[in-house]
Design a protein around this motif. Structure first.
Motif, mmCIF file in Angstrom:
data_model
loop_
_atom_site.group_PDB
_atom_site.id
_atom_site.type_symbol
_atom_site.label_atom_id
_atom_site.label_comp_id
_atom_site.label_asym_id
_atom_site.label_seq_id
_atom_site.Cartn_x
_atom_site.Cartn_y
_atom_site.Cartn_z
ATOM 1 N N GLY A 196 4.988 -26.367 -16.116
ATOM 2 C CA GLY A 196 5.139 -26.954 -17.437
ATOM 3 C C GLY A 196 3.786 -27.316 -18.007
ATOM 4 N N LEU A 197 3.795 -27.845 -19.209
ATOM 5 C CA LEU A 197 2.538 -28.159 -19.885
ATOM 6 C C LEU A 197 1.829 -29.365 -19.281
ATOM 7 N N GLY A 198 2.539 -30.132 -18.472
ATOM 8 C CA GLY A 198 1.864 -31.221 -17.771
ATOM 9 C C GLY A 198 0.778 -30.716 -16.856
ATOM 10 N N GLU A 199 0.922 -29.468 -16.392
ATOM 11 C CA GLU A 199 -0.090 -28.849 -15.535
ATOM 12 C C GLU A 199 -1.444 -28.807 -16.236
ATOM 13 N N VAL A 200 -1.426 -28.500 -17.529
ATOM 14 C CA VAL A 200 -2.670 -28.427 -18.308
ATOM 15 C C VAL A 200 -3.285 -29.816 -18.459
ATOM 16 N N ILE A 201 -2.449 -30.794 -18.769
ATOM 17 C CA ILE A 201 -2.938 -32.164 -18.967
ATOM 18 C C ILE A 201 -3.504 -32.726 -17.671
ATOM 19 N N ILE A 202 -2.784 -32.523 -16.569
ATOM 20 C CA ILE A 202 -3.250 -33.049 -15.284
ATOM 21 C C ILE A 202 -4.549 -32.367 -14.853
ATOM 22 N N ALA A 203 -4.649 -31.056 -15.085
ATOM 23 C CA ALA A 203 -5.890 -30.351 -14.753
ATOM 24 C C ALA A 203 -7.062 -30.920 -15.545
ATOM 25 N N GLY A 204 -6.820 -31.263 -16.807
ATOM 26 C CA GLY A 204 -7.870 -31.858 -17.622
ATOM 27 C C GLY A 204 -8.281 -33.228 -17.130
ATOM 28 N N LEU A 205 -7.305 -34.022 -16.710
ATOM 29 C CA LEU A 205 -7.612 -35.359 -16.210
ATOM 30 C C LEU A 205 -8.380 -35.292 -14.894
ATOM 31 N N LEU A 206 -7.976 -34.376 -14.022
ATOM 32 C CA LEU A 206 -8.631 -34.261 -12.718
ATOM 33 C C LEU A 206 -10.057 -33.731 -12.830
#
Length: 247
Positions: A196-206
């Protein structure tokens, strides 16, 4: 074409253009990427992630709607009125426990991936639909119900031909609200390996890459607004066909 409609169509066109060719938007997000980090998330197809995101939202919302509307109908019947407190307790579980807590409990039981995300979204989406169904059915005029009885309608016919059509605006509003909540909440599914799109957000945060966070957040936000409006338009069309809403 009204200005609001033109704005929504433009937003939809931009969203589709970005999902089908994200690399073309690299100059837009480049200022948000620091220390030579990539401007566009490329570990997975943004289009595929969006489709997966919407699929789990649609499945969970549909399941929530079936249970919540069924419970709403049950507790507004004389035979089921005593189950109202129990039904409220069931649908309030999602609001009592945050989705992250539901994921933490569900993941060890059903494994990682979409299953715990589905459970979290399903539970979290019950309350708006149930309360709107309950409110809509309870607000049907007693005079209308008495007229239906006088016309010889039985209980089930009154439900399908009178109560549900009159309550449908509030029921649909509950489904719309639940859908929008699920679109935003589904981003946490990536913490348990759901696509899902949370993957993109989490990758950005990490990786401390604001460009990724902005991409995921913007796609989710624009989708939520456009889907809410589209469901509203579909609702008005259906209500006109049912004769509940005047042309």
């Amino acid at each position: 074409m009204t200005g609001a409609l033109a704005l929504r169509l433009a937003a939809l066109a931009l969203l589709l253009a970005f999902l089908f060719d994200p690399a073309a938007f690299a100059p837009v997000f480049a200022p948000l990427a620091q220390h030579g980090a990539p401007a566009i998330y490329s570990q997975a197809s943004l289009l595929d992630l969006t489709v997966s995101h919407l699929r789990i939202v649609a499945l969970a919302t549909a399941a929530s709607a079936v249970l919540a509307i069924t419970l709403g109908i049950l507790v507004t019947r004389r035979a089921g009125a005593e189950f109202l407190p129990l039904s409220r307790a069931i649908v309030n579980i999602g609001q009592t426990f945050p989705p992250v807590a539901v994921l933490a409990v569900a993941a060890p039981l059903v494994g990682f991936g979409e299953a715990p995300t589905f459970i979290a979204l399903f539970v979290y989406g019950l309350l708006p639909i149930f309360e709107n169904t309950l409110s809509g059915l309870q607000q049907v005029s007693p005079a209308v119900m008495e007229a239906a009885r006088g016309a010889g309608m039985g209980p089930w016919r009154r439900l399908w031909e009178v109560e549900l059509p009159l309550a449908s605006p509030q029921i649909f509003e509950g489904v719309r609200l639940s859908t929008v909540i699920a679109i935003g909440t589904a981003t946490i599914g990536s913490t348990v390996a759901a696509k899902g799109l949370g993957e993109v957000i989490i990758a950005g945060l990490l990786s401390d890459n604001t460009a990724f966070v902005a991409q995921g957040g913007l796609v989710v936000g624009v989708m939520a607004v456009l889907i809410y409006d589209a469901m509203g338009a579909a609702e008005r069309l259906l209500l006109r066909r049912l004769g509940v809403l005047a042309d």
